[in-house]
Design a protein around this motif. Structure first.
Motif, PDB file in Angstrom:
ATOM      1  N   TYR A 148     122.476   5.186 111.362  1.00 42.41           N
ATOM      2  CA  TYR A 148     123.620   4.517 111.932  1.00 42.41           C
ATOM      3  C   TYR A 148     124.743   4.526 110.915  1.00 42.41           C
ATOM      4  O   TYR A 148     124.611   3.993 109.821  1.00 42.41           O
ATOM      5  CB  TYR A 148     123.265   3.101 112.337  1.00 42.41           C
ATOM      6  N   PRO A 149     125.831   5.143 111.280  1.00 40.28           N
ATOM      7  CA  PRO A 149     126.921   5.301 110.319  1.00 40.28           C
ATOM      8  C   PRO A 149     127.696   4.010 110.075  1.00 40.28           C
ATOM      9  O   PRO A 149     127.771   3.139 110.923  1.00 40.28           O
ATOM     10  CB  PRO A 149     127.814   6.339 111.000  1.00 40.28           C
ATOM     11  N   CYS A 150     128.247   3.955 108.908  1.00 43.49           N
ATOM     12  CA  CYS A 150     129.154   2.876 108.539  1.00 43.49           C
ATOM     13  C   CYS A 150     130.550   3.472 108.426  1.00 43.49           C
ATOM     14  O   CYS A 150     130.706   4.666 108.182  1.00 43.49           O
ATOM     15  CB  CYS A 150     128.751   2.273 107.191  1.00 43.49           C
ATOM     16  N   ASP A 151     131.533   2.637 108.609  1.00 39.05           N
ATOM     17  CA  ASP A 151     132.903   3.064 108.364  1.00 39.05           C
ATOM     18  C   ASP A 151     133.557   2.018 107.474  1.00 39.05           C
ATOM     19  O   ASP A 151     132.888   1.118 106.978  1.00 39.05           O
ATOM     20  CB  ASP A 151     133.670   3.286 109.676  1.00 39.05           C
ATOM     21  N   GLU A 152     134.846   2.115 107.292  1.00 32.23           N
ATOM     22  CA  GLU A 152     135.520   1.204 106.377  1.00 32.23           C
ATOM     23  C   GLU A 152     135.567  -0.237 106.885  1.00 32.23           C
ATOM     24  O   GLU A 152     135.869  -1.152 106.129  1.00 32.23           O
ATOM     25  CB  GLU A 152     136.931   1.695 106.083  1.00 32.23           C
ATOM     26  N   CYS A 194     129.268  -1.816 109.655  1.00 31.66           N
ATOM     27  CA  CYS A 194     128.103  -1.010 110.035  1.00 31.66           C
ATOM     28  C   CYS A 194     127.434  -1.622 111.259  1.00 31.66           C
ATOM     29  O   CYS A 194     127.533  -2.817 111.497  1.00 31.66           O
ATOM     30  CB  CYS A 194     127.060  -1.006 108.916  1.00 31.66           C
ATOM     31  N   VAL A 195     126.711  -0.790 111.999  1.00 27.41           N
ATOM     32  CA  VAL A 195     125.868  -1.249 113.098  1.00 27.41           C
ATOM     33  C   VAL A 195     124.490  -0.671 112.849  1.00 27.41           C
ATOM     34  O   VAL A 195     124.345   0.511 112.533  1.00 27.41           O
ATOM     35  CB  VAL A 195     126.398  -0.785 114.470  1.00 27.41           C
ATOM     36  N   ALA A 196     123.450  -1.524 112.985  1.00 31.98           N
ATOM     37  CA  ALA A 196     122.081  -1.081 112.720  1.00 31.98           C
ATOM     38  C   ALA A 196     121.129  -1.739 113.718  1.00 31.98           C
ATOM     39  O   ALA A 196     121.377  -2.844 114.185  1.00 31.98           O
ATOM     40  CB  ALA A 196     121.675  -1.452 111.295  1.00 31.98           C
ATOM     41  N   PRO A 197     120.025  -1.058 114.046  1.00 36.64           N
ATOM     42  CA  PRO A 197     119.052  -1.652 114.965  1.00 36.64           C
ATOM     43  C   PRO A 197     118.177  -2.691 114.257  1.00 36.64           C
ATOM     44  O   PRO A 197     117.784  -2.498 113.112  1.00 36.64           O
ATOM     45  CB  PRO A 197     118.216  -0.453 115.404  1.00 36.64           C
ATOM     46  N   LEU A 198     117.893  -3.792 114.953  1.00 32.11           N
ATOM     47  CA  LEU A 198     116.912  -4.766 114.480  1.00 32.11           C
ATOM     48  C   LEU A 198     115.591  -4.565 115.212  1.00 32.11           C
ATOM     49  O   LEU A 198     114.536  -4.828 114.680  1.00 32.11           O
ATOM     50  CB  LEU A 198     117.392  -6.189 114.724  1.00 32.11           C
ATOM     51  N   SER A 199     115.689  -4.133 116.465  1.00 33.36           N
ATOM     52  CA  SER A 199     114.522  -3.838 117.287  1.00 33.36           C
ATOM     53  C   SER A 199     114.957  -2.800 118.315  1.00 33.36           C
ATOM     54  O   SER A 199     116.100  -2.342 118.298  1.00 33.36           O
ATOM     55  CB  SER A 199     114.007  -5.106 117.967  1.00 33.36           C
ATOM     56  N   ALA A 200     114.052  -2.473 119.222  1.00 35.11           N
ATOM     57  CA  ALA A 200     114.386  -1.473 120.235  1.00 35.11           C
ATOM     58  C   ALA A 200     115.549  -1.926 121.119  1.00 35.11           C
ATOM     59  O   ALA A 200     116.320  -1.105 121.601  1.00 35.11           O
ATOM     60  CB  ALA A 200     113.162  -1.176 121.092  1.00 35.11           C
ATOM     61  N   VAL A 229     122.499  -5.137 115.274  1.00 31.31           N
ATOM     62  CA  VAL A 229     123.311  -6.070 114.505  1.00 31.31           C
ATOM     63  C   VAL A 229     124.495  -5.297 113.928  1.00 31.31           C
ATOM     64  O   VAL A 229     124.349  -4.153 113.505  1.00 31.31           O
ATOM     65  CB  VAL A 229     122.495  -6.767 113.387  1.00 31.31           C
ATOM     66  N   ALA A 230     125.663  -5.933 113.975  1.00 23.87           N
ATOM     67  CA  ALA A 230     126.872  -5.327 113.402  1.00 23.87           C
ATOM     68  C   ALA A 230     127.336  -6.183 112.238  1.00 23.87           C
ATOM     69  O   ALA A 230     127.324  -7.415 112.315  1.00 23.87           O
ATOM     70  CB  ALA A 230     127.972  -5.240 114.453  1.00 23.87           C
ATOM     71  N   PHE A 231     127.711  -5.528 111.166  1.00 17.49           N
ATOM     72  CA  PHE A 231     128.285  -6.189 109.995  1.00 17.49           C
ATOM     73  C   PHE A 231     129.753  -5.798 109.954  1.00 17.49           C
ATOM     74  O   PHE A 231     130.069  -4.615 109.857  1.00 17.49           O
ATOM     75  CB  PHE A 231     127.567  -5.745 108.722  1.00 17.49           C
ATOM     76  N   VAL A 232     130.631  -6.785 110.046  1.00 18.17           N
ATOM     77  CA  VAL A 232     132.058  -6.527 110.193  1.00 18.17           C
ATOM     78  C   VAL A 232     132.801  -7.075 108.980  1.00 18.17           C
ATOM     79  O   VAL A 232     132.610  -8.226 108.595  1.00 18.17           O
ATOM     80  CB  VAL A 232     132.596  -7.203 111.475  1.00 18.17           C
ATOM     81  N   ASP A 254     132.636  -4.104 118.037  1.00 18.88           N
ATOM     82  CA  ASP A 254     131.273  -4.428 117.628  1.00 18.88           C
ATOM     83  C   ASP A 254     130.662  -5.512 118.509  1.00 18.88           C
ATOM     84  O   ASP A 254     129.453  -5.498 118.760  1.00 18.88           O
ATOM     85  CB  ASP A 254     131.236  -4.834 116.157  1.00 18.88           C
ATOM     86  N   CYS A 255     131.464  -6.446 119.012  1.00 14.96           N
ATOM     87  CA  CYS A 255     130.959  -7.463 119.940  1.00 14.96           C
ATOM     88  C   CYS A 255     130.464  -6.815 121.226  1.00 14.96           C
ATOM     89  O   CYS A 255     129.590  -7.359 121.896  1.00 14.96           O
ATOM     90  CB  CYS A 255     132.045  -8.480 120.268  1.00 14.96           C
ATOM     91  N   GLY A 256     131.009  -5.656 121.558  1.00 10.30           N
ATOM     92  CA  GLY A 256     130.598  -4.955 122.767  1.00 10.30           C
ATOM     93  C   GLY A 256     129.377  -4.079 122.593  1.00 10.30           C
ATOM     94  O   GLY A 256     128.715  -3.737 123.570  1.00 10.30           O
ATOM     95  N   ARG A 257     129.046  -3.711 121.369  1.00  7.50           N
ATOM     96  CA  ARG A 257     127.916  -2.802 121.194  1.00  7.50           C
ATOM     97  C   ARG A 257     126.728  -3.399 120.451  1.00  7.50           C
ATOM     98  O   ARG A 257     125.687  -2.756 120.349  1.00  7.50           O
ATOM     99  CB  ARG A 257     128.364  -1.515 120.513  1.00  7.50           C
ATOM    100  N   ALA A 258     126.864  -4.607 119.943  1.00  9.03           N
ATOM    101  CA  ALA A 258     125.761  -5.251 119.215  1.00  9.03           C
ATOM    102  C   ALA A 258     125.484  -6.619 119.830  1.00  9.03           C
ATOM    103  O   ALA A 258     126.362  -7.237 120.424  1.00  9.03           O
ATOM    104  CB  ALA A 258     126.102  -5.388 117.740  1.00  9.03           C
ATOM    105  N   GLN A 259     124.252  -7.076 119.680  1.00 12.08           N
ATOM    106  CA  GLN A 259     123.881  -8.390 120.183  1.00 12.08           C
ATOM    107  C   GLN A 259     124.109  -9.476 119.137  1.00 12.08           C
ATOM    108  O   GLN A 259     124.243 -10.644 119.469  1.00 12.08           O
ATOM    109  CB  GLN A 259     122.407  -8.392 120.612  1.00 12.08           C
ATOM    110  N   ILE A 260     124.156  -9.085 117.864  1.00 12.19           N
ATOM    111  CA  ILE A 260     124.427 -10.006 116.770  1.00 12.19           C
ATOM    112  C   ILE A 260     125.559  -9.409 115.943  1.00 12.19           C
ATOM    113  O   ILE A 260     125.496  -8.241 115.567  1.00 12.19           O
ATOM    114  CB  ILE A 260     123.190 -10.209 115.875  1.00 12.19           C
ATOM    115  N   VAL A 261     126.582 -10.195 115.675  1.00 10.43           N
ATOM    116  CA  VAL A 261     127.700  -9.744 114.847  1.00 10.43           C
ATOM    117  C   VAL A 261     127.828 -10.704 113.670  1.00 10.43           C
ATOM    118  O   VAL A 261     127.945 -11.917 113.852  1.00 10.43           O
ATOM    119  CB  VAL A 261     129.018  -9.687 115.640  1.00 10.43           C
ATOM    120  N   ILE A 262     127.781 -10.138 112.474  1.00  8.53           N
ATOM    121  CA  ILE A 262     127.949 -10.923 111.253  1.00  8.53           C
ATOM    122  C   ILE A 262     129.279 -10.516 110.627  1.00  8.53           C
ATOM    123  O   ILE A 262     129.448  -9.364 110.224  1.00  8.53           O
ATOM    124  CB  ILE A 262     126.777 -10.696 110.283  1.00  8.53           C
TER     125      ILE A 262
END
Length: 94
Positions: free
Chosen positions: A1-5, A8-14, A18-21, A30-38
């Protein structure tokens, strides 16, 4: 899962990502593609409107202390250190 400036977005389970912003530029995406946003910054209420993800920002950590995220299937539960510790005169927690 790529990161940009902006983060990052990464899987926690299937079923859970989780997105790190680091910047509000990508918060809505990121709110639209992840279930958890930090978010590593305080998110303004207007910026979080419409975010269906479980959002943890700098203010949430300041208020609740460390956060633990439990993922069971599609169920997400967040517990904070202040919830476990409870109100104590020296914590400043209500």
């Amino acid at each position: 899962y790529p990161c940009d400036e902006w983060g990052c977005v990464a899987p926690l389970s299937a079923d859970t990502k989780v997105a790190f912003v680091t910047d509000k530029t990508s918060l809505a995406e990121d709110c639209g593609r992840a279930q958890i946003v930090i978010a590593f910054y305080p998110v303004h209420r207007n910026d979080s409107a419409g975010c269906d993800a479980q959002l943890i920002d700098r203010r949430a950590v300041w208020r609740g202390g460390a956060h633990t995220i439990f993922v069971t299937g599609e169920r997400i539960r967040v517990q904070t250190a202040n919830e476990i510790r409870g109100a104590r005169p020296w914590t400043g927690a209500p």
